[in-house]
Design an enzyme around this catalytic site. Structure first.
Site, PDB file in Angstrom:
ATOM      1  CD  GLU A   1      -7.601  -9.620  13.806  1.00 14.42           C
ATOM      2  OE1 GLU A   1      -7.227  -8.822  14.674  1.00 14.42           O
ATOM      3  OE2 GLU A   1      -8.459 -10.518  14.022  1.00 14.42           O
TER       4      GLU A   1
ATOM      5  N   GLY B   1      -3.034  -7.820 -28.160  1.00 18.74           N
ATOM      6  CA  GLY B   1      -3.154  -9.185 -28.661  1.00 18.74           C
ATOM      7  C   GLY B   1      -2.262 -10.141 -27.894  1.00 18.74           C
ATOM      8  N   GLY B   2      -1.637 -11.065 -28.598  1.00 20.89           N
ATOM      9  CA  GLY B   2      -0.773 -12.050 -27.941  1.00 20.89           C
ATOM     10  C   GLY B   2       0.358 -11.417 -27.161  1.00 20.89           C
TER      11      GLY B   2
ATOM     12  CD  GLU C   1      -5.947   2.124   1.480  1.00 18.94           C
ATOM     13  OE1 GLU C   1      -6.670   3.107   1.703  1.00 18.94           O
ATOM     14  OE2 GLU C   1      -4.735   2.209   1.252  1.00 18.94           O
TER      15      GLU C   1
END
Length: 385
Positions: free
Chosen positions: A124, A340-341, A364
């Site tokens: 909740e 990398g990029g 969980e």
């Protein structure tokens, strides 16, 4: 299960995952949906009931066997496992742990076949890893129960046929006491499901809020019958322990895929006229990830064996979930670094897994909750002084 049967299942799942699912991972991520043909295959293979006993139509895997299956499922998008994860895990386990025989006979065969999808309705807005703040209520009205409240981030809620709803049946009980569990079928008057959550990752795995407005269910909907009153927390705790070990195994599977992606990229990517695999700092990243993966795999199998033997069903699953969920985050981070990029670009597997892996440290039971469980098991009463 005979070793040869397990080997056949693992081999079939490995082929299915790598030949049928891996090629459409980007499609699943982009469309936030798993194709119906994949869902149908999962049902045919018995994946909706791998942890459900054979007497109820499932494969009846032990946790040790289940962990090995999760290693294979973890190779691809976690959305695949999420399709049937709740049926075998925290939702299906509610019935296995706390259900009456009539409830087991009525629901488990349908869960195992995939005819029915179940959700676990505990979380909740103010009650997540710790259910002490649970505000959903269930009051008696004649022979019925009337439920009011809301649930948040409920996996498979948009497609669920039944939700295991945890509600406070004794408003005077403190903390996690006075909670019971109810089977609430989809379509029950007063039960509504909100729009799908737009998450950071794990696209294709659907979560949503669930609302209960004077939802009336018969006495038979109380999990465990009369004996199930106020026993919801104990049921949830046992279900979550099993689920934590499973999630740990799934993390190990994902780590294995990330190591594979890192190694293959390093073997083919050149910088300055040399393969980056020849750079010792890249080798260090790979070595750390291989070590993390192997350590996680050994830990999960050890924990699963102890769980099956009945010698540790509390601390071990928390240790495995804590280590493996943190471990796969490290491995994912290194995989992006090795790329990398390119590792920061959509359409590259490690970028997607980097987003997907982050959730494992939260659901969980967060890593912090696992730390508390582990420490209290180690320290005993001194931790509660």
């Amino acid at each position: 299960m005979e070793p040869s049967d397990l080997a056949d299942i693992l081999s079939a799942v490995r082929d299915f995952v790598r030949k049928e699912v891996v090629p459409i991972e980007e499609q699943i991520d982009a469309e936030d949906a798993i194709p119906e043909r994949v869902i149908a295959t999962c049902k045919e293979m018995g994946l909706y009931g791998f942890a459900i006993p054979q007497e109820y139509g499932g494969l009846g895997m032990t946790l040790t066997e289940e962990a090995q299956l999760a290693f294979e499922l973890g190779w691809t998008t976690p959305a695949l496992r999420s399709l049937f994860g709740t049926n075998n895990g925290i939702a299906g386990q509610v019935l296995l742990v706390g259900g009456t025989e009539d409830q087991k006979q009525g629901w488990l065969p349908r869960l195992a076949s995939g005819e029915v999808t179940a959700s676990f309705g505990l979380t909740e807005a103010d009650a997540g890893s710790d259910p002490a703040g649970l505000a959903t209520t269930a009051r008696r009205d004649g022979s019925d129960w009337v439920l009011n409240g809301s649930k948040r981030y409920i996996t498979n809620a948009p497609i669920a046929d039944v939700i295991m709803v945890f509600a406070r049946t004794n408003p005077d009980a403190a903390g996690n006491r006075g909670i019971s569990t109810f089977l609430v079928p989809a379509g029950t008057k007063g039960l509504t499901v909100g729009p799908r959550d737009h998450k950071m990752g794990q696209f294709g795995a659907w979560t949503a809020d669930v609302y209960l407005d004077d939802v009336r269910v018969p006495a038979e909907a109380l999990v465990g019958g009369a004996d199930g009153v106020d026993r919801g927390f104990q049921t949830a705790a046992r279900c979550l322990a099993h689920g934590r070990a499973h999630i740990a195994a799934l993390c190990v599977g994902m780590a294995g895929r990330l190591v594979h992606e890192s190694v293959e990229f390093a073997r083919t990517r050149e910088q300055g006229g040399r393969l980056i695999a020849s750079f010792q700092l890249v080798q260090g990243l790979i070595a750390d990830s291989v070590t993390d993966h192997m350590a996680g795999r050994s830990l999960v199998l050890d924990v699963a064996r102890a769980y099956d033997a009945g010698t540790d069903k509390v601390q071990g699953p928390s240790v495995a979930k804590y280590f493996a969920s943190e471990m796969v985050g490290r491995v994912a981070d290194r995989a992006v670094q090795v790329h990398g990029g390119a590792g920061y670009i959509r359409g590259v597997a490690v970028e997607r897994f980097y987003r997907d892996a982050r959730l494992f440290r939260i659901y969980e039971g967060t890593s912090q909750i696992q730390q508390v469980i582990i420490a209290r098991q180690a320290l005993g009463d001194a931790a509660r002084a």
